[in-house]
Design a protein around this motif. Structure first.
Motif, short mmCIF file in Angstrom:
data_model
loop_
_atom_site.label_atom_id
_atom_site.label_comp_id
_atom_site.label_asym_id
_atom_site.label_seq_id
_atom_site.Cartn_x
_atom_site.Cartn_y
_atom_site.Cartn_z
N LEU A 193 0.83 -1.21 0.00
CA LEU A 193 0.00 0.00 0.00
C LEU A 193 0.87 1.25 0.00
N VAL A 194 1.93 1.23 0.81
CA VAL A 194 2.87 2.37 0.85
C VAL A 194 3.48 2.59 -0.53
N GLU A 195 3.87 1.50 -1.17
CA GLU A 195 4.50 1.60 -2.49
C GLU A 195 3.55 2.22 -3.50
N SER A 196 2.25 1.90 -3.39
CA SER A 196 1.27 2.44 -4.34
C SER A 196 1.08 3.95 -4.19
N TYR A 197 1.43 4.48 -3.00
CA TYR A 197 1.31 5.91 -2.76
C TYR A 197 2.66 6.63 -2.89
N SER A 198 3.72 5.89 -3.20
CA SER A 198 5.06 6.45 -3.21
C SER A 198 5.23 7.49 -4.31
N SER A 199 5.95 8.57 -3.97
CA SER A 199 6.20 9.65 -4.92
C SER A 199 7.33 10.52 -4.38
N ASP A 200 7.84 11.42 -5.22
CA ASP A 200 8.80 12.42 -4.75
C ASP A 200 8.04 13.63 -4.25
N PHE A 201 8.41 14.11 -3.07
CA PHE A 201 7.68 15.21 -2.46
C PHE A 201 7.94 16.53 -3.19
N ASP A 202 6.87 17.24 -3.53
CA ASP A 202 6.95 18.56 -4.14
C ASP A 202 5.94 19.45 -3.42
N ALA A 203 6.44 20.34 -2.58
CA ALA A 203 5.56 21.19 -1.76
C ALA A 203 4.62 22.05 -2.61
N GLU A 204 5.05 22.38 -3.85
CA GLU A 204 4.23 23.24 -4.71
C GLU A 204 2.93 22.56 -5.13
N GLU A 205 2.86 21.24 -5.01
CA GLU A 205 1.66 20.51 -5.41
C GLU A 205 0.53 20.62 -4.39
N PHE A 206 0.85 21.12 -3.19
CA PHE A 206 -0.14 21.16 -2.12
C PHE A 206 -0.59 22.59 -1.86
N VAL A 207 -1.90 22.76 -1.74
CA VAL A 207 -2.50 24.09 -1.56
C VAL A 207 -3.38 24.08 -0.31
N ASP A 208 -3.38 25.18 0.43
CA ASP A 208 -4.25 25.33 1.59
C ASP A 208 -5.66 25.62 1.08
N GLU A 209 -6.47 24.58 0.97
CA GLU A 209 -7.80 24.71 0.38
C GLU A 209 -8.70 25.64 1.16
N TYR A 210 -8.59 25.63 2.50
CA TYR A 210 -9.45 26.49 3.31
C TYR A 210 -9.19 27.96 3.00
N GLN A 211 -7.90 28.36 2.99
CA GLN A 211 -7.56 29.75 2.71
C GLN A 211 -7.94 30.15 1.28
N LYS A 212 -7.82 29.18 0.37
CA LYS A 212 -8.20 29.45 -1.02
C LYS A 212 -9.69 29.73 -1.12
N GLU A 213 -10.51 28.91 -0.47
CA GLU A 213 -11.96 29.11 -0.49
C GLU A 213 -12.38 30.37 0.26
N LEU A 214 -11.65 30.68 1.35
CA LEU A 214 -11.95 31.89 2.11
C LEU A 214 -11.70 33.12 1.26
N ARG A 215 -10.60 33.13 0.51
CA ARG A 215 -10.29 34.25 -0.37
C ARG A 215 -11.35 34.38 -1.46
N THR A 216 -11.84 33.24 -1.99
CA THR A 216 -12.89 33.25 -3.01
C THR A 216 -14.18 33.84 -2.45
N LEU A 217 -14.51 33.48 -1.20
CA LEU A 217 -15.70 34.01 -0.55
C LEU A 217 -15.61 35.52 -0.36
N ILE A 218 -14.43 35.99 0.08
CA ILE A 218 -14.23 37.43 0.28
C ILE A 218 -14.36 38.19 -1.04
N ASP A 219 -13.73 37.66 -2.09
CA ASP A 219 -13.80 38.32 -3.40
C ASP A 219 -15.24 38.37 -3.92
N ALA A 220 -16.01 37.31 -3.67
CA ALA A 220 -17.41 37.29 -4.12
C ALA A 220 -18.23 38.35 -3.41
N LYS A 221 -18.00 38.54 -2.10
CA LYS A 221 -18.73 39.56 -1.35
C LYS A 221 -18.35 40.96 -1.81
#
Length: 269
Positions: A193-221
């Motif tokens: 199972l670990v092998e099936s999830y194995s990859s090289d770590f790239d921090a740029e691939e991960f996004v703070d979804e909560y902050q992204k949605e919060l910014r979208t909500l603010i822009d909409a208002k």
């Protein structure tokens, strides 16, 4: 980036003048508390529990409570502490990098060479890379003596504060002492199972979804005009050490090595 501290990194008789910068920043959207009724900003007041008066920040001292007794420490008391005046990052020892527990790593800072010649800085960086060592250092920042790890990240020296040993809790959980049997098949499936999830770590691939949605909500208002004028809701707006550059780097290095050998010989005797 803004410099937050200037001083000299010292090991033996070698001084490496540096500027210190915070290596990280908070990306969270800054929110304020407001009155639900009219959007007016909510502010906190510093109130004395004895006289009930609102106290200005300039008139506030610090205190320590010990067995029912309050010890007041004034600004002059704290300013008199010798550690506050230090402008040096002192190397205590060089240790194998894998001996630094990741759990103890805290706030990271970048060190920029602050000298007409970066030779001493580059020499230290290359030495740490070649020896695979991390320098353990002591320095003072914002009135506190701190322990830190000095390591290399690309071309820059990174100073990362360390938690003190008594600040790290022991993991004392009864379940960890239980005798748990894991079969060979279970271990093989888990590894698969670990092998099936194995990859090289790239921090740029991960996004703070909560902050992204919060910014979208603010822009909409904002786009919908669902806002107040700031002046209506928030009211009126509130109001180097010497570089110590070593002239002869090689001579300083030789003297430092000789002094270290002498101290080791004395200790052995």
């Amino acid at each position: 980036m803004r410099t937050i501290w200037k001083g000299a990194l010292t090991f033996g008789l070698v001084n490496v003048p540096v500027k210190v910068y915070s290596a990280t920043e908070d990306h969270d959207v800054s929110l304020h508390q407001v009155h639900e009724k009219d959007g007016g900003r909510i502010r906190y007041q510093r109130t004395c529990e004895v006289c009930g008066e609102t106290v200005a920040f300039a008139d506030i001292d610090k205190a320590y409570v010990d067995e029912g007794q309050t010890v007041v420490l004034t600004k002059d008391d704290l300013a008199a502490l010798p550690a506050e005046k230090s402008r040096e990052i002192d190397v205590v020892e060089f240790v194998p990098s894998d001996q630094v527990d990741l759990l103890t790593l805290d706030k990271p800072y970048y060190l920029e060479p602050d000298s007409t010649s970066p030779k001493a800085y580059v020499l230290l960086r290359k030495t740490l890379e070649q020896t695979d060592r991390t320098a353990i250092v002591r320095f003072t920042l914002r009135q506190k003596t701190r322990l830190a790890a000095l390591r290399v990240r690309g071309k820059v020296l990174v100073l990362q504060t360390l938690l003190w040993a008594d600040e790290v809790r022991e993991a004392e959980f009864p379940a960890l002492d239980e005798d748990v049997r894991i079969s060979k098949k279970e271990l093989e499936l888990s590894a698969s199972l670990v092998e099936s999830y194995s990859s090289d770590f790239d921090a740029e691939e991960f996004v703070d979804e909560y902050q992204k949605e919060l910014r979208t909500l603010i822009d909409a208002k904002i786009e919908a005009g669902d806002t107040f004028d700031v002046s209506d809701t928030f009211g009126e707006k509130e109001s180097d050490a010497q570089s110590g550059e070593v002239i002869d780097l090689m001579e300083a290095l030789r003297a430092s090595v000789a002094k270290s050998k002498e101290q080791r010989a004395q200790n052995a005797g």
